[in-house]
Design a protein around this motif. Sequence first.
Motif, PDB file in Angstrom:
ATOM      1  N   LEU A 197       0.814  -1.205   0.000  1.00 55.60           N
ATOM      2  CA  LEU A 197       0.000   0.000   0.000  1.00 55.60           C
ATOM      3  C   LEU A 197       0.854   1.264   0.000  1.00 55.60           C
ATOM      4  CD1 LEU A 197      -2.888  -0.923   2.480  1.00 55.60           C
ATOM      5  CD2 LEU A 197      -2.897  -0.957  -0.026  1.00 55.60           C
ATOM      6  N   PHE A 198       2.163   1.099   0.148  1.00 56.36           N
ATOM      7  CA  PHE A 198       3.089   2.224   0.150  1.00 56.36           C
ATOM      8  C   PHE A 198       4.426   1.726  -0.375  1.00 56.36           C
ATOM      9  CE2 PHE A 198       6.292   4.608   2.843  1.00 56.36           C
ATOM     10  CZ  PHE A 198       6.277   5.762   2.076  1.00 56.36           C
ATOM     11  N   ASP A 199       4.906   2.334  -1.474  1.00 49.75           N
ATOM     12  CA  ASP A 199       6.141   1.863  -2.099  1.00 49.75           C
ATOM     13  C   ASP A 199       7.372   2.606  -1.629  1.00 49.75           C
ATOM     14  OD1 ASP A 199       5.968   4.331  -3.326  1.00 49.75           O
ATOM     15  OD2 ASP A 199       5.677   3.556  -5.362  1.00 49.75           O
ATOM     16  N   GLY A 200       7.214   3.508  -0.662  1.00 49.71           N
ATOM     17  CA  GLY A 200       8.347   4.248  -0.139  1.00 49.71           C
ATOM     18  C   GLY A 200       8.647   5.528  -0.885  1.00 49.71           C
ATOM     19  N   GLU A 201       7.922   5.773  -1.981  1.00 44.52           N
ATOM     20  CA  GLU A 201       8.200   6.950  -2.795  1.00 44.52           C
ATOM     21  C   GLU A 201       6.949   7.754  -3.140  1.00 44.52           C
ATOM     22  OE1 GLU A 201      10.299   5.653  -6.251  1.00 44.52           O
ATOM     23  OE2 GLU A 201      12.034   4.936  -5.129  1.00 44.52           O
ATOM     24  N   THR A 202       5.872   7.075  -3.466  1.00 44.50           N
ATOM     25  CA  THR A 202       4.669   7.760  -3.924  1.00 44.50           C
ATOM     26  C   THR A 202       3.492   7.425  -3.014  1.00 44.50           C
ATOM     27  OG1 THR A 202       3.958   5.954  -5.372  1.00 44.50           O
ATOM     28  CG2 THR A 202       5.499   7.560  -6.297  1.00 44.50           C
ATOM     29  N   MET A 203       2.432   8.217  -3.145  1.00 45.37           N
ATOM     30  CA  MET A 203       1.203   7.994  -2.378  1.00 45.37           C
ATOM     31  C   MET A 203       0.056   7.713  -3.332  1.00 45.37           C
ATOM     32  SD  MET A 203       2.265   7.994   0.621  1.00 45.37           S
ATOM     33  CE  MET A 203       0.674   7.767   1.387  1.00 45.37           C
ATOM     34  N   ASP A 204       0.338   6.958  -4.383  1.00 43.34           N
ATOM     35  CA  ASP A 204      -0.645   6.692  -5.430  1.00 43.34           C
ATOM     36  C   ASP A 204      -1.869   5.944  -4.922  1.00 43.34           C
ATOM     37  OD1 ASP A 204       1.059   7.930  -7.174  1.00 43.34           O
ATOM     38  OD2 ASP A 204       1.844   6.080  -8.050  1.00 43.34           O
ATOM     39  N   LYS A 205      -1.732   5.205  -3.821  1.00 40.39           N
ATOM     40  CA  LYS A 205      -2.843   4.398  -3.331  1.00 40.39           C
ATOM     41  C   LYS A 205      -3.592   5.061  -2.180  1.00 40.39           C
ATOM     42  CE  LYS A 205      -0.845   0.089  -4.973  1.00 40.39           C
ATOM     43  NZ  LYS A 205      -0.449  -1.301  -4.676  1.00 40.39           N
ATOM     44  N   TRP A 206      -3.281   6.330  -1.915  1.00 40.06           N
ATOM     45  CA  TRP A 206      -3.871   7.042  -0.789  1.00 40.06           C
ATOM     46  C   TRP A 206      -4.412   8.399  -1.236  1.00 40.06           C
ATOM     47  CZ3 TRP A 206      -3.763   4.916   4.218  1.00 40.06           C
ATOM     48  CH2 TRP A 206      -2.991   3.754   4.346  1.00 40.06           C
ATOM     49  N   ARG A 207      -5.329   8.929  -0.460  1.00 35.86           N
ATOM     50  CA  ARG A 207      -5.863  10.278  -0.652  1.00 35.86           C
ATOM     51  C   ARG A 207      -6.355  10.783   0.688  1.00 35.86           C
ATOM     52  NH1 ARG A 207     -11.314   9.532  -0.487  1.00 35.86           N
ATOM     53  NH2 ARG A 207     -12.177   7.552  -1.235  1.00 35.86           N
ATOM     54  N   VAL A 230       9.911   6.593   4.228  1.00 39.49           N
ATOM     55  CA  VAL A 230       9.017   6.625   5.389  1.00 39.49           C
ATOM     56  C   VAL A 230       7.917   7.648   5.135  1.00 39.49           C
ATOM     57  CG1 VAL A 230       8.826   7.125   7.862  1.00 39.49           C
ATOM     58  CG2 VAL A 230      10.841   5.927   6.978  1.00 39.49           C
ATOM     59  N   LEU A 231       6.688   7.252   5.430  1.00 40.51           N
ATOM     60  CA  LEU A 231       5.546   8.152   5.371  1.00 40.51           C
ATOM     61  C   LEU A 231       5.381   8.798   6.742  1.00 40.51           C
ATOM     62  CD1 LEU A 231       2.938   9.329   4.131  1.00 40.51           C
ATOM     63  CD2 LEU A 231       1.793   7.186   4.781  1.00 40.51           C
ATOM     64  N   THR A 232       5.448  10.127   6.773  1.00 35.65           N
ATOM     65  CA  THR A 232       5.433  10.850   8.048  1.00 35.65           C
ATOM     66  C   THR A 232       4.322  11.887   8.059  1.00 35.65           C
ATOM     67  OG1 THR A 232       7.817  10.578   8.393  1.00 35.65           O
ATOM     68  CG2 THR A 232       6.753  12.399   9.555  1.00 35.65           C
ATOM     69  N   ILE A 233       3.586  11.921   9.168  1.00 30.14           N
ATOM     70  CA  ILE A 233       2.714  13.048   9.440  1.00 30.14           C
ATOM     71  C   ILE A 233       3.451  13.921  10.439  1.00 30.14           C
ATOM     72  CG2 ILE A 233       1.424  11.661  11.154  1.00 30.14           C
ATOM     73  CD1 ILE A 233       0.191  14.768   9.150  1.00 30.14           C
ATOM     74  N   ARG A 234       3.717  15.150  10.037  1.00 30.69           N
ATOM     75  CA  ARG A 234       4.481  16.052  10.887  1.00 30.69           C
ATOM     76  C   ARG A 234       3.565  16.723  11.889  1.00 30.69           C
ATOM     77  NH1 ARG A 234       8.016  18.858   6.042  1.00 30.69           N
ATOM     78  NH2 ARG A 234       9.774  17.393   6.075  1.00 30.69           N
ATOM     79  N   GLY A 235       4.029  16.810  13.113  1.00 30.39           N
ATOM     80  CA  GLY A 235       3.253  17.492  14.134  1.00 30.39           C
ATOM     81  C   GLY A 235       3.086  18.949  13.795  1.00 30.39           C
ATOM     82  N   SER A 236       1.910  19.490  14.038  1.00 31.59           N
ATOM     83  CA  SER A 236       1.621  20.892  13.735  1.00 31.59           C
ATOM     84  C   SER A 236       1.511  21.680  15.026  1.00 31.59           C
ATOM     85  CB  SER A 236       0.322  21.005  12.934  1.00 31.59           C
ATOM     86  OG  SER A 236      -0.786  20.683  13.761  1.00 31.59           O
ATOM     87  N   ASP A 237       1.439  22.989  14.872  1.00 21.50           N
ATOM     88  CA  ASP A 237       1.252  23.857  16.035  1.00 21.50           C
ATOM     89  C   ASP A 237      -0.213  24.167  16.273  1.00 21.50           C
ATOM     90  OD1 ASP A 237       0.681  25.460  13.924  1.00 21.50           O
ATOM     91  OD2 ASP A 237       2.217  26.981  14.337  1.00 21.50           O
TER      92      ASP A 237
END
Length: 247
Positions: free
Chosen positions: A44-54, A72-79
């Motif tokens: 579901l994640f090839d390490g480069e693209t997000m073609d299978k996600w939205r 690595v797929l990362t969600i960055r913490g926000s303020d």
Amino acid sequence: MTRTISTTLLLSVFLLFSPRAHAQDGDAHNTLTADERADGWELLFDGETMDKWRGYDDDSFPDAGWVVEDGVLTIRGSDGSVEGSGGDIVTKESYDDFVLKLEWKISEGGNSGIFYRALEQPTQAIYWSAPEMQVLDNANHPDANRGEDGNRKAGSLYDLIPADPQTFTGHGEWQDVMIVADGNHIEHWLNGEKVLEYNLWTPEWYQMIRDSKFRNHPEFGDMREGHIGLQDHGTTAHFRNILIKEL
């Protein structure tokens, strides 16, 4: 008729095909072996693209918050600002019966989640329909001490069923996950151990929901198929080696 998968078989599958078994640090991540491909696993994640996600309830992938770096797929913490938030993401495809495996790593004091069989509702957040496997830094996030009997700690069915044993090893470390959805039977595995299991759509299930924060959401856990989702909870979390096998 609901298929039944034995615990022994599932443990064998987990140990044989877990990301740690075939992709240690320094090795290639986000890949499948020939045996995995032959056995029906899909990345579901090839390490480069997000073609299978939205984005959740969106046609496109978020242009903020979520990044792909070094496989690595990362969600960055926000303020807390709108500009810093990417929102939750979901797979483009829906899944009914499956085994999902991935690795996650949470920041100090971090919070995220893995959703499954999610229903997209324009006026409702993903967590009002989709069961959630909790992703949490137990030692440093206050949610670990909320809820009942540890049911908001890592690996738990969020706010409903605690993970027992509690096998989370700490923030900054990769954690192995397996989620099994086989008809009405659900299992959460964390770091090679089954930490909980439950059956959907039984009298006991509906009683638990009536006694919970989800009582006013009859759609919660009621979907026979739906999207896999990853949560943006405003803190930093990392994901890799995301693969699924349909049953």
